[in-house]
Write a protein that holds these residues in place. Structure first.
Motif, PDB file in Angstrom:
ATOM      1  N   MET A 328      13.472  71.495 -17.994  1.00  0.00           N
ATOM      2  CA  MET A 328      13.815  71.818 -16.615  1.00  0.00           C
ATOM      3  C   MET A 328      13.547  73.275 -16.255  1.00  0.00           C
ATOM      4  O   MET A 328      13.331  73.601 -15.082  1.00  0.00           O
ATOM      5  CB  MET A 328      15.280  71.457 -16.343  1.00  0.00           C
ATOM      6  CG  MET A 328      16.289  72.214 -17.171  1.00  0.00           C
ATOM      7  SD  MET A 328      17.986  71.656 -16.868  1.00  0.00           S
ATOM      8  CE  MET A 328      17.984  70.071 -17.688  1.00  0.00           C
ATOM      9  N   GLU A 329      13.539  74.168 -17.265  1.00  0.00           N
ATOM     10  CA  GLU A 329      13.296  75.582 -16.973  1.00  0.00           C
ATOM     11  C   GLU A 329      11.837  75.853 -16.613  1.00  0.00           C
ATOM     12  O   GLU A 329      11.486  76.924 -16.155  1.00  0.00           O
ATOM     13  CB  GLU A 329      13.698  76.455 -18.173  1.00  0.00           C
ATOM     14  CG  GLU A 329      15.132  76.284 -18.644  1.00  0.00           C
ATOM     15  CD  GLU A 329      16.183  76.792 -17.662  1.00  0.00           C
ATOM     16  OE1 GLU A 329      15.972  76.693 -16.433  1.00  0.00           O
ATOM     17  OE2 GLU A 329      17.222  77.286 -18.118  1.00  0.00           O
ATOM     18  N   GLU A 330      10.951  74.867 -16.813  1.00  0.00           N
ATOM     19  CA  GLU A 330       9.553  75.008 -16.424  1.00  0.00           C
ATOM     20  C   GLU A 330       9.285  74.443 -15.035  1.00  0.00           C
ATOM     21  O   GLU A 330       8.144  74.437 -14.578  1.00  0.00           O
ATOM     22  CB  GLU A 330       8.649  74.289 -17.440  1.00  0.00           C
ATOM     23  CG  GLU A 330       8.721  74.861 -18.845  1.00  0.00           C
ATOM     24  CD  GLU A 330       7.840  74.082 -19.812  1.00  0.00           C
ATOM     25  OE1 GLU A 330       7.208  73.091 -19.370  1.00  0.00           O
ATOM     26  OE2 GLU A 330       7.786  74.464 -20.991  1.00  0.00           O
ATOM     27  N   MET A 331      10.317  73.956 -14.383  1.00  0.00           N
ATOM     28  CA  MET A 331      10.119  73.244 -13.123  1.00  0.00           C
ATOM     29  C   MET A 331      10.593  74.071 -11.937  1.00  0.00           C
ATOM     30  O   MET A 331      10.533  75.281 -11.943  1.00  0.00           O
ATOM     31  CB  MET A 331      10.795  71.879 -13.199  1.00  0.00           C
ATOM     32  CG  MET A 331      10.233  71.033 -14.331  1.00  0.00           C
ATOM     33  SD  MET A 331      11.029  69.452 -14.505  1.00  0.00           S
ATOM     34  CE  MET A 331      10.368  68.926 -16.088  1.00  0.00           C
ATOM     35  N   PRO A 416       8.348  76.672  -7.807  1.00  0.00           N
ATOM     36  CA  PRO A 416       7.863  76.264  -9.134  1.00  0.00           C
ATOM     37  C   PRO A 416       7.810  77.436 -10.112  1.00  0.00           C
ATOM     38  O   PRO A 416       7.354  78.519  -9.767  1.00  0.00           O
ATOM     39  CB  PRO A 416       6.458  75.728  -8.842  1.00  0.00           C
ATOM     40  CG  PRO A 416       6.452  75.401  -7.394  1.00  0.00           C
ATOM     41  CD  PRO A 416       7.380  76.369  -6.740  1.00  0.00           C
ATOM     42  N   ARG A 417       8.276  77.178 -11.324  1.00  0.00           N
ATOM     43  CA  ARG A 417       8.243  78.218 -12.357  1.00  0.00           C
ATOM     44  C   ARG A 417       7.015  78.091 -13.251  1.00  0.00           C
ATOM     45  O   ARG A 417       6.863  78.874 -14.185  1.00  0.00           O
ATOM     46  CB  ARG A 417       9.510  78.133 -13.222  1.00  0.00           C
ATOM     47  CG  ARG A 417      10.793  78.373 -12.454  1.00  0.00           C
ATOM     48  CD  ARG A 417      11.994  78.347 -13.402  1.00  0.00           C
ATOM     49  NE  ARG A 417      13.232  78.533 -12.691  1.00  0.00           N
ATOM     50  CZ  ARG A 417      13.938  77.556 -12.127  1.00  0.00           C
ATOM     51  NH1 ARG A 417      13.501  76.317 -12.227  1.00  0.00           N
ATOM     52  NH2 ARG A 417      15.047  77.808 -11.480  1.00  0.00           N
ATOM     53  N   SER A 418       6.212  77.093 -13.019  1.00  0.00           N
ATOM     54  CA  SER A 418       5.006  76.888 -13.834  1.00  0.00           C
ATOM     55  C   SER A 418       3.940  76.234 -12.974  1.00  0.00           C
ATOM     56  O   SER A 418       4.224  75.667 -11.909  1.00  0.00           O
ATOM     57  CB  SER A 418       5.306  76.018 -15.056  1.00  0.00           C
ATOM     58  OG  SER A 418       5.656  74.702 -14.660  1.00  0.00           O
ATOM     59  N   GLN A 419       2.709  76.291 -13.457  1.00  0.00           N
ATOM     60  CA  GLN A 419       1.605  75.664 -12.737  1.00  0.00           C
ATOM     61  C   GLN A 419       1.760  74.148 -12.713  1.00  0.00           C
ATOM     62  O   GLN A 419       1.377  73.482 -11.751  1.00  0.00           O
ATOM     63  CB  GLN A 419       0.275  76.061 -13.400  1.00  0.00           C
ATOM     64  CG  GLN A 419      -0.963  75.671 -12.610  1.00  0.00           C
ATOM     65  CD  GLN A 419      -1.063  76.405 -11.291  1.00  0.00           C
ATOM     66  OE1 GLN A 419      -0.534  77.510 -11.134  1.00  0.00           O
ATOM     67  NE2 GLN A 419      -1.732  75.792 -10.320  1.00  0.00           N
ATOM     68  N   LYS A 420       2.346  73.595 -13.783  1.00  0.00           N
ATOM     69  CA  LYS A 420       2.549  72.148 -13.841  1.00  0.00           C
ATOM     70  C   LYS A 420       3.473  71.686 -12.725  1.00  0.00           C
ATOM     71  O   LYS A 420       3.230  70.641 -12.106  1.00  0.00           O
ATOM     72  CB  LYS A 420       3.131  71.763 -15.204  1.00  0.00           C
ATOM     73  CG  LYS A 420       2.200  72.007 -16.376  1.00  0.00           C
ATOM     74  CD  LYS A 420       2.811  71.572 -17.683  1.00  0.00           C
ATOM     75  CE  LYS A 420       3.956  72.468 -18.096  1.00  0.00           C
ATOM     76  NZ  LYS A 420       4.455  72.156 -19.458  1.00  0.00           N
ATOM     77  N   ALA A 421       4.531  72.452 -12.480  1.00  0.00           N
ATOM     78  CA  ALA A 421       5.448  72.089 -11.404  1.00  0.00           C
ATOM     79  C   ALA A 421       4.804  72.277 -10.034  1.00  0.00           C
ATOM     80  O   ALA A 421       5.042  71.490  -9.113  1.00  0.00           O
ATOM     81  CB  ALA A 421       6.719  72.928 -11.506  1.00  0.00           C
TER      82      ALA A 421
END
Length: 613
Positions: A328-331, A416-421
């Protein structure tokens, strides 16, 4: 046993075998496996309805989660497996269908031998599903632990059936055997390991339908025959209280979505256990409101947990497919990118916390009522138990709200905290529709309870009606906001307050771990988190970090030590592994003869063949 009810199970198993024979033709395997499972589930459900008077009091409430989650999980799997192991679709549908069929078979049989056979089939087939992503080392470890737990549970159940009826030993063996499936304290260690490893539809089926079967076995084969109901009730109350509080407390620091949901399942099994425990305290007086409300609350919470937690695990599968991650921290910011599935996840989260107006509140309201009647009974033991349940339920509800506020906030809110999110998008309807169906079913439970309790429990009727009205009005307001007035936008935009930073980024957002840190710090004496902190140095610090890990105390401080002890004992008897086949045959023969003599000499040995009528 009822032969007509076994025909749909044969259809499910045969379709699974047909899918397996398709080999690498994954679309054909998925079509055969899913079609056979759906036909089997629908026909089994129709037979259940036609024989409602015969089955409703024994297996009806337990069959609903299996049928609904088995069907929703199968549909969800069609899209979930694409790019996620679909080259092994034939094996997936083989074991998925066998798992569902075995779970239904567990409800049909009453003789110990047949029950153990279906219970073992259920464990082995679900083990294969947990190990589906076998290329991952964590998955293999989780599957191995789950297999050990399944076999240990079967061993305790064999001992339970060998023990005399109405004996303490039968209760103790049953408590361990079925408690390993339920996830009672110290017996729960497989849950946080298996759920993150298993595919999302499998996690939904196991959490919402398979785990409660432990209570079915406990009630049918153990508690139904014991004479010390009050003592058994106190045991279930203690286990439930520890499980509920401990489960949700250790869910707080978790950053893996499915691991957090697994600990939440431990919490909800604790709530159900407290409901059954309250009912057992006055089991000799079935008309007592303590029994009525406690039993009704526990049984209703089984259904509520199935729909809500099933929807959450399927929602976690949608998140995983959209972001290729469960951390969840990457989202962050997913509500803008997946508004439909995100809204369902938010509402299911509110429901599983027991917050009104959702159905999770209704079942907990019944358990609260049972506890209040226990307090008003005037008996010291009942009063202590009632007060304890009220305190535990209140604390559990508050911590659950904090845990799911962390989960939903970290995943769906902010940026978003990442490119994936940032690149996430809504998933196909085959994944989102089962979640919607489960949510609508959970709302329908509220409407049904309100209608059926209008004359018997006026307070519950009022609560259910108000909850239903609130949900309907909320749906109307949302429809007006997003359909009737979609283009209206009166908000004013301006520069973001940057807190003194020249170039703020999404990495500076308030994280989920920071959100729950005050609670985890307060409970650090129980949770014992391991922290690694790199403090910023100087005016223009180049690096700063905070890492925290909270190990499961049951695994880390208890079972790991036992496993280490067994490893040492295994080294001592390593001499038996000589490599001589004759020696191995001799050992097996002696063991079989000893077990046969022991079984025949026991005065109650015939009970395992005679069955439970």
């Amino acid at each position: 046993m009822f032969s007509e009810m076994f025909l749909p199970l044969a259809v499910m198993a045969a379709s699974g075998a047909g899918a397996w024979l398709c080999g690498e033709r994954k679309k054909l395997a998925a079509g055969i496996g899913t079609t056979g499972l759906i036909l089997g589930i629908l026909s089994w459900g129709l037979l259940l309805i036609f024989n409602f008077e015969k089955f409703s009091s024994t297996i009806g409430i337990w069959a609903i989660p299996i049928l609904v989650l088995g069907l929703c999980g199968a549909v969800h799997s069609l899209a979930y497996l694409k790019g996620h192991g679909d080259e092994r679709s034939n094996l997936y549908y083989l074991f998925y269908n066998i798992t569902v069929a075995s779970m239904l078979g567990v409800l049909l049989v009453k003789t110990p031998v047949h029950f153990l056979a279906f219970w073992e089939f259920m464990g082995l087939a679900s083990f294969a599903l947990v190990a589906f992503d076998f290329k991952s080392g964590k998955t293999r470890d989780a599957a191995w632990l789950y297999l050990l737990v399944c076999e240990a549970g079967s061993l305790f159940l064999i001992l339970m059936f060998l023990a005399p009826e109405q004996s303490i030993m039968r209760f103790v063996f049953g408590l361990f055997g079925f408690g390993l499936k339920i996830g009672f304290p110290l017996l729960h260690i497989w849950l946080p390991q298996a759920h993150p490893a298993a595919p999302a539809p499998v996690s939904a089926l196991m959490s919402g339908a398979m785990i409660p079967l432990g209570f079915y076995g406990l009630l049918t084969f153990t508690l139904n025959q014991c004479t010390f109901h009050q003592g058994a009730g106190i045991v279930l109350l203690v286990l439930g209280a520890v499980g509920a509080l401990g489960g949700i407390l250790f869910a707080l620091p978790k950053t893996n979505i499915k691991e957090l949901l697994a600990y939440s399942s431990i919490e909800n099994m604790g709530i159900i256990s407290m409901g059954f425990g309250l009912a057992l305290l006055k089991a000799n007086d079935p008309e007592n409101p303590i029994v009525y409300f406690g039993l009704a609350g526990a049984m209703l919470h089984i259904v509520n947990h199935a729909f809500l937690k099933g929807g959450l695990f399927l929602g976690a599968g949608i998140i995983q497919k959209a972001t290729h991650s469960l951390e969840m921290e990457e989202m962050g910011g997913l509500l803008k990118r997946t508004p439909f599935s995100g809204s369902l996840f938010l509402m299911n989260s509110a429901g599983i916390c027991g917050l009104p107006p959702f159905n999770g509140f209704i079942s907990e309201f019944l358990i609260y009522s049972s506890a209040l009647f226990a307090i008003c009974s005037g008996e010291l033991c009942l009063m202590i138990c009632g007060v304890s349940v009220l305190i535990v339920l209140a604390l559990t509800g508050g911590i659950a709200a904090a845990a799911f506020a962390k989960l939903t906030g970290a995943v769906y809110l902010g940026e978003p905290r990442s490119q994936k999110a940032a690149e996430a998008k809504e998933q196909p309807i085959l994944m989102t529709m089962p979640v919607l169906i489960l949510f609508l079913l959970s709302i329908s439970v509220t409407l049904m309870i309100g209608w059926t309790s209008r004359t018997t429990i006026p307070a519950l009727f009022i609560v259910a009606v108000l909850s239903s009205v609130f949900v309907l009005l909320s749906a109307v307001f949302f429809w007006i906001r997003f359909r009737v007035l979609p283009g209206r936008n009166d908000e004013k935009r301006g520069c973001t307050w940057d807190c003194g930073y020249i170039a703020p980024t999404a990495r500076m957002e308030y994280t989920g771990s920071a959100f729950v840190q005050p609670i985890t710090d307060f409970c650090a004496f129980l949770m014992k988190p391991l922290r690694k902190i790199v403090l910023p140095k100087g005016i223009f610090a180049k690096e700063a970090s905070y890492e925290s890990e909270t190990a499961d105390p049951g695994l880390d401080r208890f079972w790991n030590k036992i496993f280490h002890l067994f490893a040492k004992l295994a080294e001592k008897i390593h001499i038996l592994q000589s490599g001589y086949l004759h020696l191995y045959i001799l050992i097996v023969t002696v063991a079989l003869i000893a077990m046969l003599i022991w079984g025949l000499m026991l005065p109650w040995s015939g009970s395992i063949l005679g069955g439970v009528q």
